[in-house]
Design an enzyme around this catalytic site. Sequence first.
Site, PDB file in Angstrom:
ATOM      1  N   GLU A 285      -4.878  -9.015  -0.208  1.00 47.96           N
ATOM      2  CA  GLU A 285      -5.250  -8.710   1.182  1.00 47.96           C
ATOM      3  C   GLU A 285      -6.729  -8.362   1.276  1.00 47.96           C
ATOM      4  O   GLU A 285      -7.274  -7.666   0.421  1.00 47.96           O
ATOM      5  CB  GLU A 285      -4.418  -7.557   1.744  1.00 47.96           C
ATOM      6  CG  GLU A 285      -4.684  -7.309   3.237  1.00 47.96           C
ATOM      7  CD  GLU A 285      -3.815  -6.200   3.813  1.00 47.96           C
ATOM      8  OE1 GLU A 285      -2.601  -6.182   3.518  1.00 47.96           O
ATOM      9  OE2 GLU A 285      -4.360  -5.348   4.548  1.00 47.96           O
TER      10      GLU A 285
ATOM     11  N   GLU B 244       0.810  -1.222   0.000  1.00 51.80           N
ATOM     12  CA  GLU B 244       0.000   0.000   0.000  1.00 51.80           C
ATOM     13  C   GLU B 244       0.848   1.280   0.000  1.00 51.80           C
ATOM     14  O   GLU B 244       0.837   2.062   0.958  1.00 51.80           O
ATOM     15  CB  GLU B 244      -0.958  -0.018   1.188  1.00 51.80           C
ATOM     16  CG  GLU B 244      -1.960  -1.163   1.107  1.00 51.80           C
ATOM     17  CD  GLU B 244      -2.973  -1.182   2.238  1.00 51.80           C
ATOM     18  OE1 GLU B 244      -2.813  -0.430   3.223  1.00 51.80           O
ATOM     19  OE2 GLU B 244      -3.951  -1.961   2.143  1.00 51.80           O
TER      20      GLU B 244
END
Length: 489
Positions: free
Chosen positions: A325, A221
């Site tokens: 995820e 991220e």
Amino acid sequence: MQSMSCLVFTVYMSTDKSDIITDFTECLSANGLRFQKVTSLIEVFRKLSDCSTTIELDPMTKYQTIHGFGGAVTDSAGFIWNNIQDEGLKQALIDSYFSDTGLEYNMIRTPIGGSDFSSRAYTLNDYPLDDKELGNFSLSYEDYNYKLPMIKACLAAASSQVFMVGTTWSPPAWMKTSGSLTGVGYLKEEYFEAYANYHKKFLEEYKRNNISFWAITTTNEPLNGVVDLPDFNCLGWTIEGMGSWIVDYLGPTIKNYDPTIKILGIDDQRNTLPIWFTAVMLKRPEVAQVLDGIALHFYFNDITPPSMATTVLKDYPDLFLISTEASITETKGVDLGSWDGLEKYAVSLIQDLNYNYTGWIDWNLCLDTEGGPNWVQNYVDSPIVVDAEAGVFYKQPIFYAMGHFSKFIPRGSRRIKSTEKYNCSNALKHVAFLTPENTIVVVLLNEDNKDRVIRLKFGDNQAKVLVEGKSIITVEFNNEVQDDSCDCD
């Protein structure tokens, strides 16, 4: 072997505390049932009315090939699992995910160093400062005592190869412009080579511990390190910096070390594709030759259409898509028995698979009853919740949601064309596959409260299935037709 007209399909339901049963079809409903068995004959197709909801299956039209399904071994998951005192219960948790009697997971993602799901913020080379040669690189206490033991237990329980995926949240603080593991901060250009070597050293150390990796990602991220949203470990990138690091440093370092290890780009939300792929490609088009696939996260999928991914990547057919995820964050922790969580997972799984994703990896394999531990109190839900004091663990509805895909769609399966027809009600979300065993697998989600009878049409045959209100169902039947006669009694 039976002819197609004499094959049966079977549905299994059970309560929360029952073990998974291995067979053809499974059904999960919001009324407290988990896997209940129902068996019926496959029939000759009959269209009863214009409102006879039918899903036509075309196994001759095939799409992407599946890599697998799985979850993450974080420091927190390893800590929780390691603290279970009953050895039988510890093994039961692992078996629930990886064994043939469980969900048959075949993928694991694990952080390289620390993440928010750790008890502290750390990397694998925090000191000395400016150690460009990484002379003090070493695995952590958490690796040796939490992650490695749990990973090895998972691999031992699995009957098929488990694909390992490694991801870094943040490099050592001294490599970053901010001098901190958290907040806005970018990799200093003088450490581009050292950061690539950081990944290689991790792979080497895990291999010394008999763990080999299928893939690494380019950073978890990265948008978090640009916009300063989270309080946990992160690394931001500029467009130019990410492209240069991937092409000139990470790619050559990893491919020279082991050309079979795949490099997955982005590892961020789907809505960041225009930044971390399109914009990066404009600066360094060679990135497409270095990457093997694109890793995307599940968060904000409900406001970002899956078509964004296929549109952005339509000119890059050699790059596969995988979800790396997912977790339920809205509850700010554990919500035992939540059906809403199951529906959110199932909707995303079905949508992603219908848009050419080749795999789907959940987040923590297990957490405590609070949804941690997490060093910044960023608590989330988990498919398995462990109550160490009571000596039990709970399988959440999202655990069973994952099982409808992982258990029946093995590696090597191909998605096939499935088209809904004759429907006068809300559309049923569904996805269909042809497995390496030449069986057809269909997963259906009924989000309505009302029961539905649907027909799965393949050739001149049909499987008539009752899909209860608020339920998810997986149907499997043989794809072979040998003759038109059999003794069905």
